[in-house]
Write an enzyme that holds these catalytic residues in place. Sequence first.
Site, PDB file in Angstrom:
ATOM      1  N   GLU A 192       0.822  -1.205   0.000  1.00 29.21           N
ATOM      2  CA  GLU A 192       0.000   0.000   0.000  1.00 29.21           C
ATOM      3  C   GLU A 192       0.866   1.269   0.000  1.00 29.21           C
ATOM      4  O   GLU A 192       0.568   2.236  -0.712  1.00 29.21           O
ATOM      5  CB  GLU A 192      -0.927   0.017   1.221  1.00 29.21           C
ATOM      6  CG  GLU A 192      -1.902  -1.152   1.263  1.00 29.21           C
ATOM      7  CD  GLU A 192      -1.370  -2.322   2.083  1.00 29.21           C
ATOM      8  OE1 GLU A 192      -2.162  -2.951   2.790  1.00 29.21           O
ATOM      9  OE2 GLU A 192      -0.162  -2.623   1.988  1.00 29.21           O
ATOM     10  N   CYS A 240      -2.632  -3.422   7.098  1.00 31.06           N
ATOM     11  CA  CYS A 240      -2.242  -3.557   8.504  1.00 31.06           C
ATOM     12  C   CYS A 240      -2.567  -2.272   9.268  1.00 31.06           C
ATOM     13  O   CYS A 240      -2.603  -1.176   8.704  1.00 31.06           O
ATOM     14  CB  CYS A 240      -0.756  -3.881   8.621  1.00 31.06           C
ATOM     15  SG  CYS A 240       0.337  -2.531   8.131  1.00 31.06           S
ATOM     16  N   CYS A 268      -0.391   0.713   7.609  1.00 28.18           N
ATOM     17  CA  CYS A 268      -0.828   1.132   6.278  1.00 28.18           C
ATOM     18  C   CYS A 268      -2.166   1.871   6.344  1.00 28.18           C
ATOM     19  O   CYS A 268      -2.443   2.736   5.508  1.00 28.18           O
ATOM     20  CB  CYS A 268      -0.945  -0.077   5.356  1.00 28.18           C
ATOM     21  SG  CYS A 268       0.652  -0.813   4.931  1.00 28.18           S
ATOM     22  N   ARG A 304      11.413 -23.586  -2.636  1.00 31.15           N
ATOM     23  CA  ARG A 304      12.246 -23.636  -1.426  1.00 31.15           C
ATOM     24  C   ARG A 304      12.383 -22.265  -0.779  1.00 31.15           C
ATOM     25  O   ARG A 304      12.391 -22.149   0.446  1.00 31.15           O
ATOM     26  CB  ARG A 304      13.641 -24.182  -1.768  1.00 31.15           C
ATOM     27  CG  ARG A 304      13.686 -25.674  -2.029  1.00 31.15           C
ATOM     28  CD  ARG A 304      15.119 -26.142  -2.272  1.00 31.15           C
ATOM     29  NE  ARG A 304      15.204 -27.588  -2.393  1.00 31.15           N
ATOM     30  CZ  ARG A 304      16.342 -28.249  -2.543  1.00 31.15           C
ATOM     31  NH1 ARG A 304      17.489 -27.581  -2.599  1.00 31.15           N
ATOM     32  NH2 ARG A 304      16.345 -29.565  -2.650  1.00 31.15           N
ATOM     33  N   ASP A 360      21.210 -39.336  -2.180  1.00 29.04           N
ATOM     34  CA  ASP A 360      21.539 -38.141  -2.967  1.00 29.04           C
ATOM     35  C   ASP A 360      22.483 -37.165  -2.278  1.00 29.04           C
ATOM     36  O   ASP A 360      23.003 -36.254  -2.940  1.00 29.04           O
ATOM     37  CB  ASP A 360      20.255 -37.386  -3.338  1.00 29.04           C
ATOM     38  CG  ASP A 360      19.325 -38.212  -4.212  1.00 29.04           C
ATOM     39  OD1 ASP A 360      19.833 -39.073  -4.955  1.00 29.04           O
ATOM     40  OD2 ASP A 360      18.098 -38.003  -4.134  1.00 29.04           O
ATOM     41  N   ARG A 393      18.601 -22.193  -4.266  1.00 24.74           N
ATOM     42  CA  ARG A 393      19.683 -21.649  -5.092  1.00 24.74           C
ATOM     43  C   ARG A 393      19.076 -20.889  -6.271  1.00 24.74           C
ATOM     44  O   ARG A 393      18.100 -21.363  -6.853  1.00 24.74           O
ATOM     45  CB  ARG A 393      20.608 -22.775  -5.578  1.00 24.74           C
ATOM     46  CG  ARG A 393      21.351 -23.439  -4.405  1.00 24.74           C
ATOM     47  CD  ARG A 393      22.374 -24.461  -4.872  1.00 24.74           C
ATOM     48  NE  ARG A 393      21.764 -25.658  -5.415  1.00 24.74           N
ATOM     49  CZ  ARG A 393      21.330 -26.692  -4.695  1.00 24.74           C
ATOM     50  NH1 ARG A 393      21.418 -26.658  -3.376  1.00 24.74           N
ATOM     51  NH2 ARG A 393      20.806 -27.750  -5.264  1.00 24.74           N
ATOM     52  N   GLY A 407      10.816 -39.122  -0.569  1.00 28.90           N
ATOM     53  CA  GLY A 407      10.388 -40.121  -1.528  1.00 28.90           C
ATOM     54  C   GLY A 407       8.978 -40.604  -1.242  1.00 28.90           C
ATOM     55  O   GLY A 407       8.253 -40.035  -0.411  1.00 28.90           O
ATOM     56  N   PRO A 408       8.562 -41.687  -1.912  1.00 31.42           N
ATOM     57  CA  PRO A 408       7.185 -42.175  -1.775  1.00 31.42           C
ATOM     58  C   PRO A 408       6.790 -42.527  -0.349  1.00 31.42           C
ATOM     59  O   PRO A 408       5.642 -42.313   0.047  1.00 31.42           O
ATOM     60  CB  PRO A 408       7.163 -43.417  -2.669  1.00 31.42           C
ATOM     61  CG  PRO A 408       8.262 -43.211  -3.637  1.00 31.42           C
ATOM     62  CD  PRO A 408       9.331 -42.462  -2.909  1.00 31.42           C
ATOM     63  N   SER A 442       3.311 -41.094   3.930  1.00 28.22           N
ATOM     64  CA  SER A 442       3.005 -40.968   5.355  1.00 28.22           C
ATOM     65  C   SER A 442       2.219 -39.701   5.639  1.00 28.22           C
ATOM     66  O   SER A 442       1.241 -39.710   6.401  1.00 28.22           O
ATOM     67  CB  SER A 442       4.306 -40.976   6.170  1.00 28.22           C
ATOM     68  OG  SER A 442       4.970 -42.214   6.053  1.00 28.22           O
TER      69      SER A 442
END
Length: 381
Positions: A53, A79, A88, A190, A206, A213, A303-304, A309
């Site tokens: 704003e 706000c 604001c 990320r 891995d 990045r 992973g799977p 889960s």
Amino acid sequence: MTLDEKYMQMALRLARRGLGCVEPNPAVGAVIVKNGRIIGTGWHKKFGAQHAEINALEHCIKHRHSPKGATMYVTLEPCCHFGKTGPCTNAIIAAKLKRVVVATIDPSQHANGRGIRLLRRAGIKVDIGNCENEARVLNAPFLKFAATGQPWVTLKWAQSVDAKLAWKAKARKHRWISCEQSRNDAHNLRRQAGAILVGINTVLKDDPLLTPRPNRGKKPIRVVLDNRLRIPLDCRLLATAESGPVLILSNSRAVKKNAAKARRISQTGAKLFTFPDKTKSNLKFLLRLLAKLGTQHLLVEGGPTVIGSFLNENLADEVVVYIAPKVLGAGGDASMAGRLSTVPLYPVALKLIGSDIRINALTELGTKTAGIALVSAKVKP
């Protein structure tokens, strides 16, 4: 599309430019219109910097346009408290705007309609709810945390057309399934997260860094689920623990059995937590722990098994899937086939990224926790 919708859509596009830079604050955009002409635009550009704003009002002044009597379109309730910046609402009232159109209310304790009431008491007409669903999807992690105190959970993975997440070691032709553009896009995800989680199998296979990045200064918590404390002492996560937070969750019996290793892990700067032996759900314990640390958004890249889960315990709010135009067949490993067969999803975005397709979808939990009323039919992949 009405004019109000047109200008709010513009404000939403501006708000998206702040994603990955403003968290844990919400991404907000603002457009100021007078006599049918846009005279000011702005968005929240960086955490701790001026809000959308204020930037829009300053844009007016810079170009010698008076905002008096104008209408402001803003994607989140302005706000009305002092934080890293001033309220604001005060600036809007001082500018003598005639009308403010707000996409959605800020459910935070210091807001939750208070900013709206202050504007109305000052004689400013306020309309609420224009493009509300889009605005709530945009800031779903912020809105959920503000309303419930719990992190928003995004499950993210890349897969082939036949639902394989990786090449088998002997058949591996390339390290990646997804294209370079998709991998860059995943780094943007990320940057929006407060924590990034993988299971120990991903670390063993891995040796990831789990950092966004290029590095823009933000340091998400890097979380590893490691029940048997198998994390290698020479892995890259522990080697960089002093430069970015690392949190390892293990079983208390495994920590006692490997006390010397546990001490060496702690010496790297990583934080080692143990699940209570009698806990009903390790994942719920993890989410409570992250909530205490102020984490609004957890990105799960496991992973799977790990992804499954979260889905089985109904703890995921959102899935982001990159589908590459490849069939791995017998050379593929870590299949997602069947993992989503009983999980209803609500698609909110479909985008071509390089040679891949990215699908964003909410779970039923996600639609509830962010207060999103989607009208599109649910699908079962």
